[in-house]
Motif scaffolding. Sequence first.
Motif, PDB file in Angstrom:
ATOM      1  N   THR A  35      -0.129  -3.411 -10.191  1.00 18.50           N
ATOM      2  CA  THR A  35       0.630  -2.040 -10.650  1.00 18.50           C
ATOM      3  C   THR A  35       0.696  -1.961 -11.723  1.00 18.50           C
ATOM      4  O   THR A  35       0.767  -3.007 -12.384  1.00 18.50           O
ATOM      5  CB  THR A  35       2.460  -2.256 -10.158  1.00 18.50           C
ATOM      6  OG1 THR A  35       1.812  -2.378  -8.567  1.00 18.50           O
ATOM      7  CG2 THR A  35       2.606  -1.118 -10.058  1.00 18.50           C
TER       8      THR A  35
ATOM      9  N   THR B 237       3.348   2.090  -2.295  1.00 17.51           N
ATOM     10  CA  THR B 237       3.761   2.319  -3.610  1.00 17.51           C
ATOM     11  C   THR B 237       2.468   1.970  -4.834  1.00 17.51           C
ATOM     12  O   THR B 237       2.887   3.257  -5.371  1.00 17.51           O
ATOM     13  CB  THR B 237       4.919   1.624  -3.959  1.00 17.51           C
ATOM     14  OG1 THR B 237       4.042   0.173  -3.852  1.00 17.51           O
ATOM     15  CG2 THR B 237       6.137   1.533  -2.963  1.00 17.51           C
ATOM     16  N   ASP B 238       1.436   1.702  -4.069  1.00 16.01           N
ATOM     17  CA  ASP B 238       0.196   1.068  -5.079  1.00 16.01           C
ATOM     18  C   ASP B 238      -0.684   2.475  -5.657  1.00 16.01           C
ATOM     19  O   ASP B 238      -1.718   2.597  -4.824  1.00 16.01           O
ATOM     20  CB  ASP B 238      -0.239   0.216  -5.028  1.00 16.01           C
ATOM     21  CG  ASP B 238       0.482  -0.930  -5.608  1.00 16.01           C
ATOM     22  OD1 ASP B 238       1.534  -0.678  -6.110  1.00 16.01           O
ATOM     23  OD2 ASP B 238      -0.059  -2.123  -5.181  1.00 16.01           O
ATOM     24  N   GLY B 239       0.054   3.565  -6.321  1.00 16.13           N
ATOM     25  CA  GLY B 239      -0.499   4.566  -5.953  1.00 16.13           C
ATOM     26  C   GLY B 239      -2.035   4.716  -6.147  1.00 16.13           C
ATOM     27  O   GLY B 239      -3.008   5.580  -6.387  1.00 16.13           O
ATOM     28  N   LEU B 240      -2.702   4.607  -7.665  1.00 15.35           N
ATOM     29  CA  LEU B 240      -3.560   5.354  -8.335  1.00 15.35           C
ATOM     30  C   LEU B 240      -4.406   4.001  -8.154  1.00 15.35           C
ATOM     31  O   LEU B 240      -4.198   3.214  -8.050  1.00 15.35           O
ATOM     32  CB  LEU B 240      -2.985   4.790 -10.077  1.00 15.35           C
ATOM     33  CG  LEU B 240      -1.657   5.931 -10.655  1.00 15.35           C
ATOM     34  CD1 LEU B 240      -1.526   5.395 -12.287  1.00 15.35           C
ATOM     35  CD2 LEU B 240      -2.378   7.122 -10.362  1.00 15.35           C
ATOM     36  N   VAL B 241      -6.453   4.911  -8.032  1.00 15.73           N
ATOM     37  CA  VAL B 241      -6.958   4.370  -7.767  1.00 15.73           C
ATOM     38  C   VAL B 241      -7.706   3.071  -8.509  1.00 15.73           C
ATOM     39  O   VAL B 241      -7.113   1.792  -8.032  1.00 15.73           O
ATOM     40  CB  VAL B 241      -8.343   5.328  -8.140  1.00 15.73           C
ATOM     41  CG1 VAL B 241      -9.468   4.132  -7.874  1.00 15.73           C
ATOM     42  CG2 VAL B 241      -8.576   6.504  -7.361  1.00 15.73           C
TER      43      VAL B 241
ATOM     44  N   GLU C  41      -5.456   1.301  -9.859  1.00 14.90           N
ATOM     45  CA  GLU C  41      -4.556  -0.049  -9.466  1.00 14.90           C
ATOM     46  C   GLU C  41      -5.230  -0.857  -8.186  1.00 14.90           C
ATOM     47  O   GLU C  41      -5.360  -1.733  -7.347  1.00 14.90           O
ATOM     48  CB  GLU C  41      -2.892   0.411  -9.023  1.00 14.90           C
ATOM     49  CG  GLU C  41      -2.393   1.088  -9.911  1.00 14.90           C
ATOM     50  CD  GLU C  41      -1.030   1.123  -9.593  1.00 14.90           C
ATOM     51  OE1 GLU C  41      -0.254   1.282 -10.472  1.00 14.90           O
ATOM     52  OE2 GLU C  41      -1.198   2.143  -9.330  1.00 14.90           O
ATOM     53  N   ARG C  42      -5.584   0.441  -7.053  1.00 18.32           N
ATOM     54  CA  ARG C  42      -6.081  -0.486  -6.073  1.00 18.32           C
ATOM     55  C   ARG C  42      -7.378  -1.020  -6.164  1.00 18.32           C
ATOM     56  O   ARG C  42      -6.719  -1.971  -5.273  1.00 18.32           O
ATOM     57  CB  ARG C  42      -6.494   1.182  -4.650  1.00 18.32           C
ATOM     58  CG  ARG C  42      -5.407   0.890  -4.041  1.00 18.32           C
ATOM     59  CD  ARG C  42      -5.523   2.475  -2.969  1.00 18.32           C
ATOM     60  NE  ARG C  42      -6.214   3.860  -3.467  1.00 18.32           N
ATOM     61  CZ  ARG C  42      -4.948   4.435  -3.669  1.00 18.32           C
ATOM     62  NH1 ARG C  42      -4.125   4.812  -4.139  1.00 18.32           N
ATOM     63  NH2 ARG C  42      -5.606   5.773  -4.623  1.00 18.32           N
TER      64      ARG C  42
ATOM     65  N   LEU D  85       0.739  -1.231  -0.087  1.00 23.09           N
ATOM     66  CA  LEU D  85       0.332  -0.368  -0.085  1.00 23.09           C
ATOM     67  C   LEU D  85       1.172   1.089   0.051  1.00 23.09           C
ATOM     68  O   LEU D  85       0.378   2.040  -0.667  1.00 23.09           O
ATOM     69  CB  LEU D  85      -0.699   0.228   1.551  1.00 23.09           C
ATOM     70  CG  LEU D  85      -2.215  -1.029   1.630  1.00 23.09           C
ATOM     71  CD1 LEU D  85      -2.676  -1.229   2.715  1.00 23.09           C
ATOM     72  CD2 LEU D  85      -2.797  -0.866   0.561  1.00 23.09           C
TER      73      LEU D  85
ATOM     74  N   ALA E 192       6.177   3.741 -11.325  1.00 27.06           N
ATOM     75  CA  ALA E 192       6.362   5.216 -10.349  1.00 27.06           C
ATOM     76  C   ALA E 192       7.668   5.178  -9.208  1.00 27.06           C
ATOM     77  O   ALA E 192       7.912   3.705  -9.680  1.00 27.06           O
ATOM     78  CB  ALA E 192       4.609   4.334  -8.704  1.00 27.06           C
TER      79      ALA E 192
END
Lengths: 299, 417
Positions: B68, B56-60, B62-63, B54, B72
């Motif tokens: 990933t 590093t996984d930035g974009l919505v 991706e969540r 959590l 990033a």
Amino acid sequence: MKNTSHINPLENEAIYIFREVAAQFEKPVLLFSGGKDSITLVRLAQKAFWPAKIPFPLMHIDTGHNFPETIAFRDKLVKELGVELIVRNVQDAIDQGKVKEESGKYSSRNSLQTTTLLDAIEEFKFDACIGGARRDEEKARAKERIFSVRDDFGQWDEKNQRPELFDMLNGQIELGQNVRVFPISNWTELDVWSYIEKEEIEIPSIYFAHKRKIFLRDGLIWSHSDYVYQEDNEEVLERMVRFRTVGDMSCTAAVFSDAADIASVVQEIRDSSISERGARIDDKRSEAAMEKRKQQGYF
Amino acid sequence: MEVLKIATAGSVDDGKSTLIGRILYDTKSLTSDKLEAIEKTSKQKGYDYLDFSLATDGLVAEREQGITIDVAHIYFSTAKKSYIIADTPGHVEYTRNMVTGASTSQAAIILIDARKGVIEQTNRHFFINNLLRVKDVVVAINKMDLVDFSEERYNEIKADFSELMGKRDYQDQNITFIPVSALKGDNVVNRSENTNWYKGQTLLEHLEDLDMAAVSNIGTPRFPVQYVIRPKTEDFHDFRGFAGKVYGGELSVGDEVVALPSQTKSKIKEIYFYDKKYQTASRRSSVTITLEDEINVSRGDMLVKVGDLPSIDKQFTATISWMDSEKLKAGNKYMVQHGVNKVLAKVDAIHHKINPDYSGIDKEVSALGMNDIAEVSFKLNKPIFFDAFKKHRTNGSFILIDTKSNSTVGAGFILAP
């Protein structure tokens, strides 16, 4: 360089990026907020083009809720540089009914800047807007390119970004598109502060510890000001504080600090365990707050 | 401060984000608010451990998908070095992100799941880092906790991987194997009690000890001119400075240089960095150079030392990594951006494609699709000044730009004229 004490790869990279902007675009502009990151950008731009002047204007998107110290500083710096400063006001967009002022406890003009910025880009036909955003600030920023293409509506399409290989920056765009450029993408907060210290760059006084009227809410320190909504039960206190990041008064929280000079600020950052954006109230709104604002054209 | 850029490669679920999160956690680089967010989310999801991915996984997206999907950048530093990690996805569809991450890196970490061992995608991860000539590669054999920290399993995987190494083109690459558990923290930053049979360094110890000069690609000096500085002020009335970055080696005042393409000779008169003069411009410094003679030099031109000329040619053959959904075909025209120089190019021929499992080549190829890697010849509308990629990482690489969409659609590594 030999006979230099220190080669800074980040500084060399930023200078390279500035020169690419000047060469690849017809109407670049440096977005200047008066904060430490944009002040650092100005120094790097000076280095890139010396002995010539910086070959593009600075532009400030003024929320009208700035710290007065920042504005005084901005005007002094521009005078010294001999470059053009363009100011566009969020108040004008509000008066024209283009955007609606937020109300309530967490109201801020921060996200309203987007409309004014996009209008200014159109007015001046800017094709490259240089900003001081850094990838370490926030998770969505970590994926941002150095040359980040925006469409006619200023939107960021994060799934369709141009790959950036080696040092090569592709600034080819169509009419109506523009590129957001981030020369200090790879710098961390500590890199910026260390650079300010080493280069003896002047920054606004609010970055250093000073006595200020504040109140506490949600574990953050808010400025007591006409621009910031405050409830009756939120008590006004006077404390020694400083700011780690300087946005508009309604979205920038202070930290308790006695660091009154640059050396103690650098030391404090080294020791500190709260990230810089932890003091940005605008990001606390939701997990994806930054990404949403970026898709709408926010810087 | 030295800056080391590291590319990462691993397949989905190999634990790449967890490894990066673990490095950040154990080097105390996670700030209290980030750690708090990780603890909060891990608890919400009902995990009984901290989900470092959590961090590093930035974009919505991706969540939502739990993967990933783009490069990033993650930053941390120790007393010795600053580190930039390019977190690149291991998905088979995302070769382009891996190539991109590796292009700016001096080191790479390839992750292998100890339960699965060397799989088809490991070939790709290794091949790309080898193709891009990333000097230092760490093979992190992860999830050792799930194979009881078995030395035998570790040796099996090491032997399998060593078979791939025989096939590599770039033999000078340093390869180090480390048994780790990113989730539990074994041999990442701190030495493990569970792998007493392993006598090597931890991952961080290895990175800390890397000599930056040894992992950099040093060649002959090349100075592509980015911008001509002409202040036209009273103090600098006749100043004509050539601004650019020095690649490959050093340039000094007094060096005899040739300007390309004009082939006019001159001598370096002054070297400026900002307002100070220096005797020598070191590799990768952004300087401004003035010459003894008034010769015509503009953006895209290159200054090189006399007697040390690159190839000057209107055609070349290169390994191409294709990154676009529109196919590359013989006869297609693209813009080649070689450093800061741009020329129009036409695809002359596609010679062969590298099989996706790197088992060999395919000569029957009429077009390249997304993620293909192939050998291609180009013809240019004017000459460029280049070196082979294996001799000069900067002057031997280029990108392909689609002239209609303006997108970057491919990357190339020059083999020969």
